[in-house]
Scaffold this motif. Structure first.
Motif, PDB file in Angstrom:
ATOM      1  N   ASP A 130       0.863  -1.189   0.000  1.00 29.83           N
ATOM      2  CA  ASP A 130       0.000   0.000   0.000  1.00 29.83           C
ATOM      3  C   ASP A 130       0.895   1.233   0.000  1.00 29.83           C
ATOM      4  N   ILE A 131       1.383   1.588  -1.159  1.00 29.03           N
ATOM      5  CA  ILE A 131       2.420   2.623  -1.230  1.00 29.03           C
ATOM      6  C   ILE A 131       2.448   3.215  -2.640  1.00 29.03           C
ATOM      7  N   ILE A 132       2.884   4.483  -2.750  1.00 29.00           N
ATOM      8  CA  ILE A 132       3.127   5.076  -4.077  1.00 29.00           C
ATOM      9  C   ILE A 132       4.556   5.574  -4.100  1.00 29.00           C
ATOM     10  N   PHE A 133       5.310   5.188  -5.131  1.00 30.88           N
ATOM     11  CA  PHE A 133       6.683   5.680  -5.280  1.00 30.88           C
ATOM     12  C   PHE A 133       6.705   6.810  -6.291  1.00 30.88           C
ATOM     13  N   ILE A 134       7.445   7.868  -5.925  1.00 26.45           N
ATOM     14  CA  ILE A 134       7.673   8.959  -6.892  1.00 26.45           C
ATOM     15  C   ILE A 134       9.153   9.314  -6.798  1.00 26.45           C
ATOM     16  N   PRO A 135       9.727  10.040  -7.741  1.00 26.15           N
ATOM     17  CA  PRO A 135      11.142  10.414  -7.627  1.00 26.15           C
ATOM     18  C   PRO A 135      11.349  11.252  -6.370  1.00 26.15           C
ATOM     19  N   VAL A 136      12.482  11.053  -5.688  1.00 24.30           N
ATOM     20  CA  VAL A 136      12.715  11.749  -4.420  1.00 24.30           C
ATOM     21  C   VAL A 136      12.771  13.263  -4.631  1.00 24.30           C
ATOM     22  N   LYS A 137      13.333  13.677  -5.779  1.00 20.66           N
ATOM     23  CA  LYS A 137      13.428  15.119  -6.022  1.00 20.66           C
ATOM     24  C   LYS A 137      12.048  15.734  -6.222  1.00 20.66           C
ATOM     25  N   SER A 138      11.129  14.940  -6.829  1.00 22.96           N
ATOM     26  CA  SER A 138       9.763  15.422  -6.982  1.00 22.96           C
ATOM     27  C   SER A 138       9.103  15.575  -5.620  1.00 22.96           C
ATOM     28  N   ALA A 139       9.359  14.596  -4.734  1.00 26.63           N
ATOM     29  CA  ALA A 139       8.772  14.651  -3.400  1.00 26.63           C
ATOM     30  C   ALA A 139       9.262  15.882  -2.649  1.00 26.63           C
ATOM     31  N   GLN A 140      10.565  16.162  -2.816  1.00 26.54           N
ATOM     32  CA  GLN A 140      11.108  17.336  -2.130  1.00 26.54           C
ATOM     33  C   GLN A 140      10.522  18.621  -2.721  1.00 26.54           C
ATOM     34  N   ARG A 141      10.404  18.655  -4.046  1.00 30.96           N
ATOM     35  CA  ARG A 141       9.941  19.883  -4.686  1.00 30.96           C
ATOM     36  C   ARG A 141       8.458  20.149  -4.433  1.00 30.96           C
ATOM     37  N   TYR A 142       7.614  19.089  -4.637  1.00 33.84           N
ATOM     38  CA  TYR A 142       6.166  19.348  -4.589  1.00 33.84           C
ATOM     39  C   TYR A 142       5.559  19.197  -3.200  1.00 33.84           C
ATOM     40  N   PHE A 143       6.207  18.372  -2.324  1.00 30.48           N
ATOM     41  CA  PHE A 143       5.532  18.102  -1.050  1.00 30.48           C
ATOM     42  C   PHE A 143       6.280  18.601   0.179  1.00 30.48           C
ATOM     43  N   SER A 144       7.569  18.163   0.365  1.00 29.71           N
ATOM     44  CA  SER A 144       8.235  18.589   1.601  1.00 29.71           C
ATOM     45  C   SER A 144       8.794  20.003   1.468  1.00 29.71           C
ATOM     46  N   GLY A 145       9.170  20.385   0.272  1.00 26.01           N
ATOM     47  CA  GLY A 145       9.611  21.741   0.048  1.00 26.01           C
ATOM     48  C   GLY A 145      11.006  22.038   0.577  1.00 26.01           C
ATOM     49  N   ASP A 146      11.797  21.020   0.944  1.00 22.04           N
ATOM     50  CA  ASP A 146      13.167  21.291   1.372  1.00 22.04           C
ATOM     51  C   ASP A 146      14.110  20.192   0.884  1.00 22.04           C
ATOM     52  N   GLN A 147      15.371  20.245   1.325  1.00 17.42           N
ATOM     53  CA  GLN A 147      16.396  19.317   0.860  1.00 17.42           C
ATOM     54  C   GLN A 147      16.549  18.100   1.769  1.00 17.42           C
ATOM     55  N   TYR A 148      15.692  18.016   2.788  1.00 21.32           N
ATOM     56  CA  TYR A 148      15.907  16.952   3.781  1.00 21.32           C
ATOM     57  C   TYR A 148      15.297  15.626   3.365  1.00 21.32           C
ATOM     58  N   LEU A 149      15.848  14.535   3.977  1.00 12.97           N
ATOM     59  CA  LEU A 149      15.407  13.177   3.680  1.00 12.97           C
ATOM     60  C   LEU A 149      14.820  12.542   4.936  1.00 12.97           C
ATOM     61  N   SER A 150      13.913  11.600   4.757  1.00 12.20           N
ATOM     62  CA  SER A 150      13.418  10.898   5.947  1.00 12.20           C
ATOM     63  C   SER A 150      14.158   9.587   6.190  1.00 12.20           C
ATOM     64  N   THR A 151      14.778   9.026   5.157  1.00 12.37           N
ATOM     65  CA  THR A 151      15.564   7.797   5.331  1.00 12.37           C
ATOM     66  C   THR A 151      16.642   7.740   4.274  1.00 12.37           C
ATOM     67  N   ILE A 152      17.810   7.257   4.646  1.00 10.20           N
ATOM     68  CA  ILE A 152      18.778   6.852   3.636  1.00 10.20           C
ATOM     69  C   ILE A 152      18.942   5.350   3.814  1.00 10.20           C
ATOM     70  N   ALA A 153      18.665   4.602   2.758  1.00 11.29           N
ATOM     71  CA  ALA A 153      18.825   3.151   2.843  1.00 11.29           C
ATOM     72  C   ALA A 153      20.061   2.755   2.057  1.00 11.29           C
ATOM     73  N   VAL A 154      20.985   2.077   2.728  1.00 11.46           N
ATOM     74  CA  VAL A 154      22.245   1.710   2.102  1.00 11.46           C
ATOM     75  C   VAL A 154      22.331   0.191   2.036  1.00 11.46           C
ATOM     76  N   GLN A 155      22.730  -0.266   0.849  1.00 14.99           N
ATOM     77  CA  GLN A 155      22.927  -1.706   0.732  1.00 14.99           C
ATOM     78  C   GLN A 155      24.419  -1.982   0.691  1.00 14.99           C
ATOM     79  N   ALA A 156      24.899  -2.800   1.651  1.00 16.57           N
ATOM     80  CA  ALA A 156      26.311  -3.168   1.641  1.00 16.57           C
ATOM     81  C   ALA A 156      26.524  -4.259   0.617  1.00 16.57           C
TER      82      ALA A 156
END
Ligand SMILES: Nc1ncnc2c1ncn2[C@@H]1O[C@H](COP(=O)(O)OP(=O)(O)OP(=O)(O)O)[C@@H](O)[C@H]1O
Ligand SMILES: [Mg+2]
Lengths: 234, 408
Positions: free
Chosen positions: B206-232
């Motif tokens: 139950d989820i919608i994916f959009i580009p992170v830059k779009s999310a920052q531009r249209y919704f959060s309005g800043d440069q911050y992230l809620s998660t960085i997921a790193v794969q070793a």
């Protein structure tokens, strides 16, 4: 074959001590048919337990077939009982819920005799004790009291023991069936040469033996040949 | 006594009192089957929890903003509230930390989403193309978000299967190419992901994916992230990667004391080990409950054997009189006790297996009956027979033949 020398048996200790046997000595030769007689409480069963290696004397010595058994441990006594002695008890002789044949085979089971041989020897012993094939598959609670005692005799024979000990084997039987059981002993003694020690408090029963040892208060009071041995053929 | 004779005696004795033998066996059946069923439920639950955690992605390290918490589930509590992680942090990790396979920067929020005539409230997550490999997500239709779409902050969306069903109906076809409105902004659907299943903690359908830059531009309005997921790159390197990321971010955020960190880096292994310690405690607890019933069954055996020995005192005396040794008597009674437990054990294993199978059918837990738990249960039942049969057997063997025959 039996040689007891001045044996005593004391039950309990200290104030509670009770001397049931007060120095009994006698010998019994191979092939003899001996009755041990005496009133109730005189120590007959106590003596039989010692002769049967079910118990050991407090003092004195007991030689069975030249071997001193008064010093042996439980396990060696069990071996001697299994190999050299056949028992007929006054009551409770046979395992309940078990066939006649299986009851007679039981000493052979503990002796480790192979299965095929067991059955052959048990059948022979049952015939020798005067039973017929029809009884072999009956459970021990499906036969008469006289038959029970004869099955017990068959079991006592099955190991070819050097000694058969019978403690009041006719105590629970009427005279007629008692006579048949006693005649069976006589036959075994005559035909197989079995050594038989019969314990009883009845002179009528003792009359079947060729020698009578009388016990009173733990001591032997007489040991005589039975001049008038009663003979009863089957 | 030969083995054959022991079987014969045991059979005769046990069949002489069928009701009593049956009830004693029932006690063992209940004990053994509850051990098997409980352990299978416990291991099944641990396995499904582990696999669910693993389905979140492999070799995953999650960095979330906010103060360091105790490791485990607690850390996710403050996610997204603090604003400390930036896109630049994510880029720095990708560039400077060794053994990193992929880095995904995310911004998530819950918004009202509408399509033609339908609307739903769902999680809208801004992701990069790396999300696909980092989180083990697969695309069922269309494509996932590309780097080009991200860089241009394109208004494209990839729907989770549940969201697609909510917005377009379960039997809708050709959803790719249609439009959805997220908080009033129109996005074009370019793909649908494959269902991952899973309910409760983090539903990934139950989820919608959009580009992170779009999310920052249209919704959060800043440069911050809620998660960085790193794969070793490999599992062995996860700890090293986690440490390097922590060091890098501390220096980027100019924090000298690691206890004052304004982010937390959580290793998937930490979550797994916390979860598995919880589930193994659960398994032990279930096994303990089963063992108690087994113990009660064992006491039932001892009780029956003691009664039998008392009832058969005269028989024991007679057997000893005609030449049975202590060993013969104790073997006979021990064999009866062991026979009861072994019969109970076999039926109990079958019943436990059946219970596990039925639980499986209900779909609550995927149970698994392991060979080791069967062997263990069988071993325990045999040992129970020996332990609880030993005392009565010894008591029988030590009886004095004369006294035993006189017993009334
Ligand atoms: N286990 C025992 N403990 C103490 N006293 C015993 C024990 N067994 C026997 N006695 C005593 O020893 C004496 C001899 O007993 P025993 O059983 O040998 O008599 P018996 O001659 O066989 O008598 P009966 O003809 O009644 O069977 C009796 O006074 C009895 O009370
Ligand atoms: Mg007596």
């Amino acid at each position: 074959m039996i040689k007891v020398d001045n044996i005593t048996k004391t039950y309990g200790s200290g104030d509670m001590a009770f001397q049931a046997l007060k120095g009994a000595s006698f010998t019994i030769k191979e092939g003899e048919f001996v009755a041990i007689m005496g009133p109730s409480g005189s120590g007959k069963s106590t003596l039989m337990h010692i002769l049967g290696c079910l118990d050991t004397p407090t003092s004195g010595s007991y030689f069975l077939d030249g071997k001193d058994v008064s010093t042996l441990d439980d396990e060696s006594l069990a071996d001697i009982r299994n190999e050299k002695i056949g028992f007929v008890f006054q009551a409770f002789n046979l395992l309940p819920r078990t066939t006649v044949l299986r009851n007679v085979m039981l000493p052979l089971v503990y002796a480790g005799v192979p299965e095929e041989e067991r059955e052959k020897r048990a059948t022979q012993a049952l015939y020798a004790a005067g039973l017929t094939e029809t009884h072999f598959t009956h459970k021990s609670n499906e036969i008469s009291g006289g038959q029970v005692q004869r099955v017990a005799i068959a079991r006592a024979l099955v190991n070819n023991p050097s000694l058969i000990l019978a403690d009041e084997p006719t105590g629970n039987l009427d005279t007629k069936t008692g006579d048949i059981v006693l005649a069976t002993f006589q036959k075994l003694n005559k035909e197989h040469g079995s050594t038989i020690v019969l314990i009883t408090h009845e002179p009528d029963v003792a009359a079947y033996a060729e020698r009578i040892i009388t016990v009173r208060d733990g001591a032997i009071v007489s040991d005589v040949k039975n001049a008038s041995q009663k003979i009863h053929a089957l | 006594m030969k083995l054959n004779d022991i079987f014969h005696e045991t059979y005769t004795a046990l069949s002489a009192n069928k009701a009593r033998s049956g009830l004693t066996i029932l006690g063992i059946v209940i004990g053994i089957s509850s051990v098997i069923a409980m352990v299978s439920i416990g291991t099944g639950a641990s396995a499904s929890i582990s696999s669910r955690i693993e389905s979140l992605g492999s070799n995953l390290i999650q960095i979330t903003p906010g103060a360091q918490r105790t490791q485990g589930f607690g850390a996710s509590g403050g996610r997204g509230n603090a604003k400390t992680l930036t896109t630049a942090d994510a880029e720095a990790i990708a560039k400077e930390v060794a053994n990193v396979a992929a880095v995904d920067a995310q911004v998530s929020g819950r918004y009202q989403v509408t399509a033609k005539g339908t609307n739903t409230n769902t999680s809208v997550t801004g992701v990069t193309s790396a999300y696909l490999s980092v989180r083990n997500v697969e695309v069922a239709e269309g494509t996932f978000i590309t780097d080009a779409q991200n860089n241009s902050a394109a208004k494209v969306a990839v729907l989770g299967p549940t969201t697609r069903d909510d917005l377009f109906g379960a039997d809708a076809t050709d959803v790719v190419g249609k439009s959805v409105r997220i908080k009033g902004v129109e996005f074009k659907v370019v793909g649908i992901t494959v269902a991952k299943g899973g309910t409760g903690f983090q539903n990934q359908d139950d989820i919608i994916f959009i580009p992170v830059k779009s999310a920052q531009r249209y919704f959060s309005g800043d440069q911050y992230l809620s998660t960085i997921a790193v794969q070793a790159s490999t599992q062995e390197e996860m700890t090293q990667v986690q440490e390097d990321i922590t060091t890098l971010l501390l220096s980027r955020h100019k924090i000298s004391d690691p206890a004052q960190a304004d982010f937390s880096a959580m290793n998937q292994n930490d979550i797994l080990s916390t979860a598995s310690s919880v589930t193994s405690t659960l398994t032990y607890l279930l096994a303990a409950i089963g063992s108690i019933s087994l113990l009660v069954g064992g006491i039932g055996i001892m009780n029956m054997m003691l009664t039998t020995v008392t009832e058969r005192t005269r028989e024991i005396g007679l057997r000893k009189a005609i030449g049975a040794k202590k060993k013969d008597i104790s073997t006979q009674f021990l064999a009866e006790a062991v026979a009861l437990t072994v019969i109970g054990g076999v039926i109990g294993i079958a019943l436990g297996w059946l219970i596990a199978y039925v639980v499986n059918l209900t779909g609550l837990v995927t149970t698994s009956v392991s060979l080791s738990s069967v062997i263990l249960a069988f071993g325990v039942s045999a040992v129970t027979g020996i332990v609880f049969g030993y005392y009565p057997a010894r008591r029988a063997a030590n009886l004095n033949p004369i006294e035993a025959m006189r017993y009334e």
